[in-house]
Motif scaffolding. Structure first.
Motif, short mmCIF file in Angstrom:
data_model
loop_
_atom_site.label_atom_id
_atom_site.label_comp_id
_atom_site.label_asym_id
_atom_site.label_seq_id
_atom_site.Cartn_x
_atom_site.Cartn_y
_atom_site.Cartn_z
N ALA A 146 -4.82 4.76 -3.97
CA ALA A 146 -3.61 5.04 -4.65
C ALA A 146 -2.59 5.78 -3.20
O ALA A 146 -1.56 5.66 -3.23
CB ALA A 146 -3.70 6.33 -5.37
N ALA A 147 -3.35 6.51 -2.48
CA ALA A 147 -2.75 7.12 -1.21
C ALA A 147 -2.16 5.93 -0.38
O ALA A 147 -1.21 5.92 0.19
CB ALA A 147 -3.71 7.94 -0.34
N LYS A 148 -3.01 5.05 0.09
CA LYS A 148 -2.68 3.62 0.75
C LYS A 148 -1.35 3.21 0.22
O LYS A 148 -0.64 2.46 1.01
CB LYS A 148 -3.95 2.74 1.08
CG LYS A 148 -4.86 3.73 1.99
CD LYS A 148 -6.17 2.65 2.10
CE LYS A 148 -7.54 3.36 2.64
NZ LYS A 148 -8.55 2.57 2.46
N ALA A 149 -1.21 3.03 -1.13
CA ALA A 149 -0.23 2.20 -1.76
C ALA A 149 0.86 3.06 -1.97
O ALA A 149 2.28 2.72 -2.10
CB ALA A 149 -0.71 1.85 -3.27
N GLY A 150 0.78 4.39 -1.49
CA GLY A 150 2.13 5.24 -1.35
C GLY A 150 2.35 6.15 -2.71
O GLY A 150 3.34 6.72 -2.73
N LEU A 151 1.38 5.97 -3.55
CA LEU A 151 1.70 6.86 -4.73
C LEU A 151 1.44 8.47 -4.31
O LEU A 151 0.62 8.67 -3.61
CB LEU A 151 0.42 6.57 -5.72
CG LEU A 151 0.62 5.14 -6.37
CD1 LEU A 151 -0.45 4.78 -7.32
CD2 LEU A 151 1.90 4.94 -7.11
N ARG A 152 2.26 8.98 -5.26
CA ARG A 152 2.34 10.65 -4.99
C ARG A 152 2.09 11.34 -6.24
O ARG A 152 2.06 10.79 -7.56
CB ARG A 152 3.67 10.81 -4.53
CG ARG A 152 4.14 10.28 -3.16
CD ARG A 152 5.50 10.52 -2.82
NE ARG A 152 6.27 9.79 -1.82
CZ ARG A 152 7.32 9.94 -1.47
NH1 ARG A 152 8.40 10.77 -2.13
NH2 ARG A 152 7.83 9.17 -0.45
N ALA A 153 1.79 12.70 -6.19
CA ALA A 153 1.55 13.38 -7.39
C ALA A 153 2.93 13.53 -8.26
O ALA A 153 3.91 13.58 -7.39
CB ALA A 153 1.09 14.88 -7.02
N GLY A 154 3.17 13.55 -9.39
CA GLY A 154 4.40 13.48 -10.11
C GLY A 154 4.94 12.15 -10.60
O GLY A 154 5.76 12.00 -11.22
N ASP A 155 4.26 11.03 -9.96
CA ASP A 155 4.57 9.76 -10.17
C ASP A 155 4.28 9.26 -11.56
O ASP A 155 3.27 9.66 -12.07
CB ASP A 155 4.18 8.62 -9.37
CG ASP A 155 4.69 8.52 -8.01
OD1 ASP A 155 5.76 9.23 -7.83
OD2 ASP A 155 4.05 7.98 -6.95
N LYS A 156 5.40 8.74 -12.56
CA LYS A 156 5.01 8.47 -13.71
C LYS A 156 4.76 7.13 -13.78
O LYS A 156 5.34 5.97 -13.43
CB LYS A 156 6.28 8.69 -14.73
CG LYS A 156 6.41 10.32 -14.81
CD LYS A 156 7.90 10.30 -15.65
CE LYS A 156 8.10 11.87 -15.56
NZ LYS A 156 9.59 12.28 -16.55
N LEU A 157 3.64 6.62 -14.38
CA LEU A 157 3.17 5.42 -14.41
C LEU A 157 3.72 4.49 -15.81
O LEU A 157 3.68 4.97 -16.96
CB LEU A 157 1.50 5.07 -14.61
CG LEU A 157 0.82 6.19 -13.44
CD1 LEU A 157 -0.45 6.16 -13.79
CD2 LEU A 157 1.23 5.19 -12.29
N GLN A 158 4.27 3.43 -15.61
CA GLN A 158 4.67 2.46 -16.64
C GLN A 158 4.04 1.39 -16.88
O GLN A 158 3.81 1.08 -18.20
CB GLN A 158 6.44 2.51 -16.34
CG GLN A 158 7.21 3.80 -16.22
CD GLN A 158 8.53 3.29 -15.76
OE1 GLN A 158 9.05 2.48 -15.23
NE2 GLN A 158 9.45 4.53 -16.43
N ALA A 159 4.07 0.47 -15.85
CA ALA A 159 3.61 -0.84 -16.32
C ALA A 159 2.81 -1.25 -15.18
O ALA A 159 2.88 -1.01 -14.09
CB ALA A 159 4.63 -1.93 -16.50
#
Length: 447
Positions: free
Chosen positions: A228-241
């Protein structure tokens, strides 16, 4: 370091209390105690304020009280009346039983301290149903309120889980009555066998695939260096699809990631109110006999649900003591039933835990706070007390068996029979310890 300290403190407290039980009753019975030792091996510290030598040794996994005994060495004629072997069988029974009973008393005291402060409880509300679990197959729905388990009414999540453990020891199908979110009454029947041994073991520990917790479809924390970190995801991101497929529940995301090891996924998220697409490839990790996907994120708890879930129960001093005694008794009885079910094959030996697992749990509970750690100590103290009362030679219960037989027969059990029993008991106990250690290593290695 906290785990090591918490483990050593736990062992020190539990062993000390156990051996003090033997010591105090021996003194009350007029038996001379030669040595009180915490640990085994060459003594690190020793002192002798009176007739008993007090010793601390470097190997902390146990201790012993050495009493004057003609079977172990010469005893002066004037001291023979204080030798353990010359005491009436009832006195020897009292001395030997005092250790395990001291552990049970310690559990009552520890639970009393915790309960007197007020007990945080969770309502028996289902927050999450794990996909492809016995609970999911039984038809559980998020928002169900558990009313009773196998006919036993429950008022908290903790009571529901204990009732599941109890029911799993005697039934393959467990009826659970619930009240749905719409207020209707319904019955769910949990059957774990069709899901394999791991599901059966989980149910025997009170986990059929249900959790009181509920999570939002959003990231609460990201593990550094993970997918997830390598993909650039961060705390607070809302997952949709994922790849155009809407996934409205956190559990849907967990299942999608688990089923996609090493696969490229196009993930739609919402960050600061704006949509964003990221490319994500879950890592492949071995979990027993299967390979699953992992991205290294933690979910964001549903704060509103958690506020609805929690409540506090308060007791006065006497009420707390009564509750502590009842909890100790119920836990001890459940431990006995569990051991009995292992002997007849109704409970798996894989549930046995050794020192590595105990140390790990000691560290975890110590991080959570004083009350969880004290509850952990109480649980282990009960386990030690019950284990030592089992009629296995080399344990206190084995000695009790010999002394009760002596009362019935009117004469001591022969030394030959005792020696044979000691050998059998040692082999049995060593085998159980070896199996428990193998279980520890299996858990540590993710097996």
């Amino acid at each position: 370091m906290l785990t090591v300290f918490a483990f050593l403190l736990a062992i020190g407290v539990l062993v000390t209390f156990h051996e003090l039980g033997h010591y105090w009753v021996a003194k009350l019975c007029g038996v001379r105690v030669l040595r009180f030792s915490l640990g085994f091996g060459t003594p690190l510290l020793r002192f002798r304020p009176r007739e008993t030598e007090w010793v601390i040794c470097p190997i902390p996994l146990g201790g012993y009280v050495k009493m004057l005994d003609e079977r172990e060495g010469f005893v002066m004629p004037e001291e023979r009346g204080r030798a353990f072997n010359n005491q009436h069988a009832l006195k020897r029974i009292a001395i030997v039983a005092a250790g395990p009973l001291a552990n049970l008393l310690l559990a009552v005291l520890l639970y009393w301290v915790v309960i007197a402060q007020g007990v945080p409880q969770l309502k028996p509300l289902v927050g999450t149903v794990i996909a492809q679990s016995p609970a999911a197959a039984a038809g559980f729905r998020e928002g169900d309120r558990i009313v009773d388990v196998a006919g036993k009414p429950v008022g908290s999540w903790q009571e529901a889980r204990l009732a599941l453990v109890d029911a799993a020891m005697s039934a393959s199908a467990i009826p659970v009555r619930v009240q749905t979110e719409a207020g209707a009454s319904a019955e769910r029947r949990i059957v774990a066998e069709r899901f394999g041994d791991k599901a059966v073991q989980a149910l025997q520990q009170g986990d059929p695939g249900l959790s009181p917790a509920r999570f939002l479809p959003a990231i609460g924390a990201v593990e550094p260096g993970g997918a997830a970190a390598k993909a650039g995801l961060r705390a607070g991101d809302k997952l949709q699809a994922v790849d155009g497929l809407l996934l409205p529940r956190w559990e849907d995301w967990v299942q999608m990631v688990r089923n996609s090891p090493g696969k490229d996924l196009r993930v739609r998220i919402e960050r600061e109110g704006k949509p964003l697409d990221v490319k994500l490839r879950p890592e492949s990790v071995s979990q027993g006999d299967e390979v699953a996907g992992r991205i290294g994120v933690a979910p964001l708890p549903d704060a509103a649900w958690n506020d609805k879930l929690s409540f506090m129960v308060h007791y006065d001093a006497l009420g707390a003591l009564a509750e502590a005694g009842a909890k100790t008794g119920a836990t001890a009885w459940m431990s006995l039933k569990f051991l009995g079910n292992m002997l007849i094959g109704h409970a798996s030996l894989n549930n046995l835990s050794g020192p590595l697992t105990i140390a790990n749990v000691a560290g975890q509970t110590a991080r959570e706070g004083v009350s969880p750690y004290l509850e952990f100590l109480a649980l282990i103290s009960i386990s030690i007390g019950i284990l030592n009362l089992l009629p296995i030679p080399v344990l206190d219960g084995g000695h009790l068996m010999y002394y009760v037989a002596e009362l019935v027969r009117g004469k001591p059990v022969s030394e030959r029979a005792q020696l044979l029993g000691q050998k059998i008991g040692f082999i049995l106990l060593a085998s159980l310890m070896a199996f428990a250690m193998l279980n520890d290593f299996s858990r540590l290695l993710g097996g």
